[in-house]
Design a protein around this motif. Structure first.
Motif, PDB file in Angstrom:
ATOM      1  N   SER A  51       0.824  -1.210   0.000  1.00  0.00           N
ATOM      2  CA  SER A  51       0.000   0.000   0.000  1.00  0.00           C
ATOM      3  C   SER A  51       0.857   1.260   0.000  1.00  0.00           C
ATOM      4  CB  SER A  51      -0.943   0.001   1.206  1.00  0.00           C
ATOM      5  OG  SER A  51      -0.225   0.181   2.428  1.00  0.00           O
ATOM      6  N   VAL A  52       2.023   1.194   0.649  1.00  0.00           N
ATOM      7  CA  VAL A  52       2.949   2.330   0.643  1.00  0.00           C
ATOM      8  C   VAL A  52       3.595   2.466  -0.737  1.00  0.00           C
ATOM      9  CG1 VAL A  52       5.117   3.204   1.605  1.00  0.00           C
ATOM     10  CG2 VAL A  52       3.401   2.192   3.124  1.00  0.00           C
ATOM     11  N   PHE A  53       4.021   1.359  -1.279  1.00  0.00           N
ATOM     12  CA  PHE A  53       4.734   1.365  -2.558  1.00  0.00           C
ATOM     13  C   PHE A  53       3.843   1.846  -3.700  1.00  0.00           C
ATOM     14  CE2 PHE A  53       6.634  -0.567  -6.337  1.00  0.00           C
ATOM     15  CZ  PHE A  53       7.992  -0.349  -6.135  1.00  0.00           C
ATOM     16  N   TYR A  54       2.557   1.521  -3.628  1.00  0.00           N
ATOM     17  CA  TYR A  54       1.638   1.818  -4.730  1.00  0.00           C
ATOM     18  C   TYR A  54       0.725   3.010  -4.461  1.00  0.00           C
ATOM     19  CZ  TYR A  54       2.666  -2.170  -7.753  1.00  0.00           C
ATOM     20  OH  TYR A  54       3.283  -3.057  -8.618  1.00  0.00           O
ATOM     21  N   VAL A 309      14.155   0.938  -4.213  1.00  0.00           N
ATOM     22  CA  VAL A 309      13.316   0.083  -3.372  1.00  0.00           C
ATOM     23  C   VAL A 309      12.656  -0.969  -4.260  1.00  0.00           C
ATOM     24  CG1 VAL A 309      11.350   0.015  -1.799  1.00  0.00           C
ATOM     25  CG2 VAL A 309      12.896   1.990  -1.775  1.00  0.00           C
ATOM     26  N   ILE A 310      12.595  -2.192  -3.768  1.00  0.00           N
ATOM     27  CA  ILE A 310      11.997  -3.290  -4.528  1.00  0.00           C
ATOM     28  C   ILE A 310      10.930  -3.961  -3.669  1.00  0.00           C
ATOM     29  CG2 ILE A 310      12.403  -5.535  -5.599  1.00  0.00           C
ATOM     30  CD1 ILE A 310      15.158  -4.588  -6.402  1.00  0.00           C
ATOM     31  N   LEU A 311       9.724  -4.061  -4.217  1.00  0.00           N
ATOM     32  CA  LEU A 311       8.621  -4.712  -3.521  1.00  0.00           C
ATOM     33  C   LEU A 311       8.564  -6.183  -3.920  1.00  0.00           C
ATOM     34  CD1 LEU A 311       6.012  -4.545  -1.762  1.00  0.00           C
ATOM     35  CD2 LEU A 311       4.772  -4.059  -3.898  1.00  0.00           C
ATOM     36  N   ASP A 312       8.500  -7.056  -2.927  1.00  0.00           N
ATOM     37  CA  ASP A 312       8.475  -8.502  -3.122  1.00  0.00           C
ATOM     38  C   ASP A 312       7.050  -8.951  -3.466  1.00  0.00           C
ATOM     39  OD1 ASP A 312       8.792 -11.221  -3.024  1.00  0.00           O
ATOM     40  OD2 ASP A 312       9.343 -11.319  -0.898  1.00  0.00           O
ATOM     41  N   LEU A 313       6.795  -9.223  -4.741  1.00  0.00           N
ATOM     42  CA  LEU A 313       5.472  -9.672  -5.162  1.00  0.00           C
ATOM     43  C   LEU A 313       5.217 -11.115  -4.721  1.00  0.00           C
ATOM     44  CD1 LEU A 313       5.405  -8.260  -8.822  1.00  0.00           C
ATOM     45  CD2 LEU A 313       4.575  -7.163  -6.733  1.00  0.00           C
ATOM     46  N   TYR A 314       6.183 -11.980  -4.971  1.00  0.00           N
ATOM     47  CA  TYR A 314       6.022 -13.388  -4.629  1.00  0.00           C
ATOM     48  C   TYR A 314       5.861 -13.566  -3.120  1.00  0.00           C
ATOM     49  CZ  TYR A 314       7.198 -18.340  -4.053  1.00  0.00           C
ATOM     50  OH  TYR A 314       7.174 -19.671  -3.704  1.00  0.00           O
ATOM     51  N   GLY A 315       6.716 -12.894  -2.351  1.00  0.00           N
ATOM     52  CA  GLY A 315       6.637 -13.025  -0.895  1.00  0.00           C
ATOM     53  C   GLY A 315       5.338 -12.494  -0.327  1.00  0.00           C
ATOM     54  N   THR A 316       4.816 -11.411  -0.916  1.00  0.00           N
ATOM     55  CA  THR A 316       3.543 -10.860  -0.446  1.00  0.00           C
ATOM     56  C   THR A 316       2.398 -11.817  -0.751  1.00  0.00           C
ATOM     57  OG1 THR A 316       4.366  -8.596  -0.737  1.00  0.00           O
ATOM     58  CG2 THR A 316       1.976  -8.887  -0.643  1.00  0.00           C
ATOM     59  N   CYS A 317       2.461 -12.481  -1.895  1.00  0.00           N
ATOM     60  CA  CYS A 317       1.426 -13.464  -2.235  1.00  0.00           C
ATOM     61  C   CYS A 317       1.521 -14.723  -1.364  1.00  0.00           C
ATOM     62  CB  CYS A 317       1.542 -13.855  -3.708  1.00  0.00           C
ATOM     63  SG  CYS A 317       0.969 -12.581  -4.864  1.00  0.00           S
ATOM     64  N   HIS A 318       2.656 -14.892  -0.677  1.00  0.00           N
ATOM     65  CA  HIS A 318       2.840 -16.044   0.221  1.00  0.00           C
ATOM     66  C   HIS A 318       2.964 -15.600   1.676  1.00  0.00           C
ATOM     67  CE1 HIS A 318       3.624 -18.001  -3.608  1.00  0.00           C
ATOM     68  NE2 HIS A 318       3.475 -19.158  -2.998  1.00  0.00           N
ATOM     69  N   ASP A 319       2.397 -14.473   1.995  1.00  0.00           N
ATOM     70  CA  ASP A 319       2.437 -13.939   3.354  1.00  0.00           C
ATOM     71  C   ASP A 319       1.306 -14.570   4.163  1.00  0.00           C
ATOM     72  OD1 ASP A 319       2.402 -12.447   5.685  1.00  0.00           O
ATOM     73  OD2 ASP A 319       2.717 -10.528   4.673  1.00  0.00           O
ATOM     74  N   ALA A 320       1.664 -15.290   5.222  1.00  0.00           N
ATOM     75  CA  ALA A 320       0.660 -16.004   6.016  1.00  0.00           C
ATOM     76  C   ALA A 320      -0.330 -15.073   6.690  1.00  0.00           C
ATOM     77  CB  ALA A 320       1.357 -16.871   7.065  1.00  0.00           C
ATOM     78  N   ARG A 321       0.032 -13.802   6.875  1.00  0.00           N
ATOM     79  CA  ARG A 321      -0.908 -12.862   7.490  1.00  0.00           C
ATOM     80  C   ARG A 321      -2.094 -12.590   6.568  1.00  0.00           C
ATOM     81  NH1 ARG A 321       3.608  -8.416   8.572  1.00  0.00           N
ATOM     82  NH2 ARG A 321       4.069  -9.197   6.471  1.00  0.00           N
TER      83      ARG A 321
END
Length: 409
Positions: A51-54, A309-321
């Motif tokens: 949300s910050v990045f976009y 700055v680089i946003l992790d797309l894969y990691g965000t899609c696999h975020d258990a939260r």
């Protein structure tokens, strides 16, 4: 955050997609500061970071992507390189192509081309799903975009679009050759625009060729043929890239046969949740870069103007939260889900809202095409001979190790 490892290039390339999130998990944070290719970089992951990045104010895409990637994937002057009002105006041209009726037509054309390919290949003992899908997708994309098939060397274009995707993370001669081949695609597309403006071609009103031949930016001027060509390729290339998702979907149908059986029987209720889980679960584009536009502080870390700055797309899609039990394939998690209500969780193709942010407008076409292909695969009676369907996470982009081989399409 002040202890910056000298450089993480080798670990990043060795570990691939999980690199960012694994480091963040160890440190109990959503932020990792290190170096890549000796350049300081801050990695972010998670819905809040997205949300910050976009948010459209803090980051710009200009100067964020390495030239070897930018010139192959998007080239200069594309919508992704714009910000603010200029981005919104150009983005509106893309969004005008994505009406539900237009998506239905794209899907219908895809099915026509799929069945044509199936008839041509019937009886073959070995069919490379990715290879066939790319040709089907390109032919459907050309027809949908208002580009005459008669004016196109489809095999050549398919090869050039494929290199834009497959060699995006390659450097040296492989990248140089792909960029040289891309120049041929751009000349071809620019020639189409010039022929439209000269009255030699009359694409259907509202098609991609028509829209970008007529589009005017903030200054009231039409796009140059070169920039219009770049945007046409920004329609065609992402549609070809759906072939990666089609291969992933085939793997999911084989490894989770209860879903294949349901779709083969015509039970489509969970078809879209299945498609969204394919997009979430399987690795597509790993991350997206940006540069800080103006200084700000987030979670105690100061971001200065120009920071990479680089946003992790894969990691965000696999975020258990956001997605409990993220390493399990569970389409039911997307029942009742809406990206309008959760714009920062499923971000395989970017985050935010399509109308305002840099979220990819091609998301709608991806879902449409993937929905059609899942149904077609499930109902095809496809058979996969023994093969290695593992998906290596240390290459970008990735897919089943040796592709997906079908004996019946």
């Amino acid at each position: 955050m002040s202890d910056i490892p000298f450089d993480s290039t080798i670990p990043f390339l060795r570990e691939g997609y999980p690199f960012i999130s694994s480091r963040c998990d160890r440190a109990g944070t959503d932020m990792l500061t290190t170096r890549i290719a000796l350049r300081p970089v801050t990695f972010l992951r998670g819905a809040e970071a997205a949300s910050v990045f976009y948010d459209g104010r803090r980051f710009t895409r200009q100067g964020a992507m390495p030239h070897a990637i930018q010139h192959l994937l998007q080239d200069e002057g594309s919508v992704q390189s714009l910000d603010g009002a200029s981005h919104r105006r150009r983005k509106h041209a893309f969004l005008s192509l994505m009406a539900p009726s237009a998506m239905t037509r794209l899907g219908d054309l895809f099915e026509e081309e799929w069945h044509r390919a199936a008839e041509r290949l019937h009886g073959r003992k070995r069919v490379e799903l990715g290879e066939v899908s790319r040709v089907v997708l390109v032919r459907a994309a050309l027809r949908w975009s208002g580009i005459p098939l008669s004016s196109t060397d489809v095999p050549r274009l398919t090869s050039e679009l494929s290199m834009m995707v497959d060699r995006v993370s390659r450097f040296g001669p492989a990248n140089w050759y792909a960029r040289w081949r891309r120049q041929g695609s751009e000349r071809w597309a620019a020639g189409l625009v010039e022929r439209v403006r000269a009255g030699e071609i009359s694409p259907p009103h509202g098609s991609a060729l028509d829209v970008f031949s007529r589009h005017r930016d903030d200054d009231g001027r039409r796009l140059s043929p070169d920039v219009a060509a770049v945007e046409l390729l920004n329609i065609l290339r992402p549609i070809l890239a759906v072939a990666l998702f089609i291969e992933f979907a085939a793997v999911a149908l084989v490894q989770h046969p209860q879903w294949r059986d349901a779709f083969a029987a015509g039970e489509d209720t969970d078809l879209e949740p299945f498609v969204q889980e394919v997009r979430r679960y399987y690795p597509f584009f790993p991350a997206v870069p940006g540069r800080v536009r103006e200084p700000f502080t987030w979670r105690g870390h100061r971001f200065d103007e120009g920071d990479w700055v680089i946003l992790d797309l894969y990691g965000t899609c696999h975020d258990a939260r956001s997605f409990p039990d993220p390493d399990s394939f569970r389409p039911e998690r997307f029942r009742g889900w809406s990206w309008q209500e959760e714009p920062y969780t499923l971000i395989a193709q970017g985050a935010g809202r399509h109308e305002d942010d840099h979220r990819c407008p091609g998301e709608w076409s991806t879902v449409e095409l993937l929905t059609r292909s899942v149904r077609l695969l499930a109902q095809s009676g496809m058979h996969l001979p023994p093969q290695d369907l593992s998906i290596p996470l240390d290459r970008f982009p990735t897919g089943p190790r040796n592709g997906v081989v079908l004996s019946i399409l």
